[in-house]
Motif scaffolding. Sequence first.
Motif, short mmCIF file in Angstrom:
data_model
loop_
_atom_site.label_atom_id
_atom_site.label_comp_id
_atom_site.label_asym_id
_atom_site.label_seq_id
_atom_site.Cartn_x
_atom_site.Cartn_y
_atom_site.Cartn_z
N ASN A 267 0.85 -1.19 0.00
CA ASN A 267 0.00 0.00 0.00
C ASN A 267 0.89 1.24 0.00
N ARG A 268 0.86 1.97 -1.10
CA ARG A 268 1.73 3.15 -1.22
C ARG A 268 1.29 4.30 -0.32
N ASN A 269 0.12 4.19 0.28
CA ASN A 269 -0.33 5.22 1.21
C ASN A 269 0.13 4.95 2.64
N VAL A 270 0.79 3.81 2.84
CA VAL A 270 1.32 3.43 4.15
C VAL A 270 2.83 3.47 4.07
N PRO A 271 3.51 4.06 5.06
CA PRO A 271 4.98 4.14 5.00
C PRO A 271 5.62 2.77 4.84
N ALA A 272 6.65 2.70 3.99
CA ALA A 272 7.39 1.45 3.80
C ALA A 272 8.18 1.13 5.06
N ILE A 273 8.24 -0.14 5.39
CA ILE A 273 9.00 -0.55 6.57
C ILE A 273 10.45 -0.81 6.18
N PRO A 274 11.42 -0.36 6.99
CA PRO A 274 12.83 -0.52 6.65
C PRO A 274 13.28 -1.98 6.70
N TRP A 275 14.47 -2.20 6.22
CA TRP A 275 15.03 -3.53 6.05
C TRP A 275 15.05 -4.33 7.35
N ARG A 276 15.64 -3.76 8.39
CA ARG A 276 15.76 -4.50 9.65
C ARG A 276 14.39 -4.83 10.23
N THR A 277 13.43 -3.93 10.08
CA THR A 277 12.09 -4.21 10.58
C THR A 277 11.46 -5.36 9.81
N ARG A 278 11.69 -5.40 8.51
CA ARG A 278 11.17 -6.51 7.71
C ARG A 278 11.73 -7.85 8.19
N LEU A 279 13.03 -7.85 8.47
CA LEU A 279 13.65 -9.10 8.94
C LEU A 279 13.10 -9.51 10.29
N ASN A 280 12.93 -8.55 11.19
CA ASN A 280 12.38 -8.88 12.50
C ASN A 280 10.95 -9.41 12.39
N ILE A 281 10.18 -8.83 11.47
CA ILE A 281 8.79 -9.27 11.30
C ILE A 281 8.74 -10.70 10.78
N ILE A 282 9.53 -11.00 9.75
CA ILE A 282 9.46 -12.34 9.17
C ILE A 282 10.06 -13.37 10.12
N LEU A 283 11.04 -12.98 10.94
CA LEU A 283 11.58 -13.90 11.95
C LEU A 283 10.51 -14.20 12.99
N GLY A 284 9.80 -13.19 13.47
CA GLY A 284 8.75 -13.42 14.45
C GLY A 284 7.65 -14.30 13.89
N ALA A 285 7.30 -14.09 12.61
CA ALA A 285 6.29 -14.94 11.98
C ALA A 285 6.76 -16.38 11.93
N ALA A 286 8.05 -16.58 11.63
CA ALA A 286 8.61 -17.94 11.59
C ALA A 286 8.58 -18.58 12.97
N GLN A 287 8.85 -17.79 14.00
CA GLN A 287 8.83 -18.34 15.36
C GLN A 287 7.41 -18.72 15.77
N GLY A 288 6.43 -17.93 15.34
CA GLY A 288 5.05 -18.30 15.60
C GLY A 288 4.67 -19.59 14.90
N MET A 289 5.13 -19.74 13.67
CA MET A 289 4.84 -20.97 12.94
C MET A 289 5.58 -22.16 13.54
N ALA A 290 6.79 -21.93 14.04
CA ALA A 290 7.55 -23.01 14.69
C ALA A 290 6.78 -23.54 15.89
N TYR A 291 6.12 -22.66 16.61
CA TYR A 291 5.29 -23.09 17.74
C TYR A 291 4.15 -23.97 17.25
N LEU A 292 3.53 -23.60 16.15
CA LEU A 292 2.43 -24.40 15.61
C LEU A 292 2.92 -25.77 15.14
N HIS A 293 4.07 -25.79 14.47
CA HIS A 293 4.57 -27.04 13.91
C HIS A 293 5.18 -27.96 14.95
N GLU A 294 5.81 -27.37 15.97
CA GLU A 294 6.63 -28.19 16.86
C GLU A 294 6.42 -27.95 18.35
#
Length: 428
Positions: free
Chosen positions: A192-219
Amino acid sequence: MSFKTSFSQILEEISKMMKCFHIFKDKSSRSGREARSAPELRDHNKSKTNSSSRPTKSAGSSSSTPRSIPEMYREKAHNLVAFSLSELREATNNFNKLLKIGVGGFGSVYKGKIRPPDGKGDHVIVAIKKLNIYGLQGHKEWVAEVQFLGVVEHPNLVKLLGYCAVDGERRIQRILVYEYLPNKSLEDHLFNRNVPAIPWRTRLNIILGAAQGMAYLHEGLEVQVIYRDFKSSNVLLDKDFNPKLSDFGLAREGPAGDRSHVSTAPVGTYGYAAPEYVSEGHLSTRSDIYSFGVVLYEILTGRRALERDRPPMQQKLIEWVKQFPADSMKFTMIIDPRLRNQYSLNAARRIAKLADRCLNKNARERPTITQVVEVLQQAIQDSEDASPSDTRDAEASTSRSSRVMTNNQFKKMGINTTTRQTSHAAQA
């Protein structure tokens, strides 16, 4: 099997679904709230399997046989609040359109205010999702979401506070009440170009947290949970941009014993589903890994999994990125321009290689979610250790790749590139 027998079984199934609520005493201290029913999904075929291979694990039992989600839910159902319809109407000003904050396959989501359980203090801001009875999902998905979110508990999974179920003569009401997450979804910030883009490090932290949430579901539970609908719009962000997986209406228990998958009709969002799931209905935790690979490329490129308004060769993200391998000079051409070259090239290459592994057509050759978490942690470390030259290398690589692509375009047009190279390099 005769038609008569088959039809009677169908009627029996419908009857069971209509009686899928059991009465329990509401333990909330909120005054004026009467006792209401706790959702319980009863799938006829599944209950047979559970009764033969998954005996109920009573309190204090030493049995190591894993319990099913419905069995675990029965122990925790009292933790959810049974809201009345009038309470939620009041909370949303009768589901006012001005308070609508999202729309999905289930229905509409509203921002609302509810009173605290003890009736004292300020109102609590919540997200209230109301089932559209004419939508893509229905009562079964609603019950599944109540049960899964009533059982799971992890900082990277959205918290379900309660629900409302009303069966009227003319229509039913199915509503869910969640914690409110003010920063919308990962999808909003990527596309969404009307929402500020998130910087690189924030993107990595977000996708890592999502992976940790999924790890809880899987294992992390007694049974495997297959999320089945991992996509950027289902990764919600709190005030500090911490990610929380949401929308568990399509979640499914994983295979038991030595089985590699469960068989089921494919559902979900086009562009994210694993090929073996789409073609054969084979569902496993590795199906989630494939979806994760798609989102990894969305993180890198700032492009959606499917964009119909692009040229044919660029519409499918996973097909388009194959033209720009992680170790090639052209790789930086796919990086989201909204990052403005403020990223670690080494980390970006590592993530692209991880995404390629996640997208392997052979499900068994995809990494586990634990391995995904480890690679993402390494990518974050790469970003922390990145020197200024790492970013400059990314900028130079982008310029060179852009020049090569443009020169090729000139050649196809029959234009001599020798006299144009210097001026184009200056523009790059």
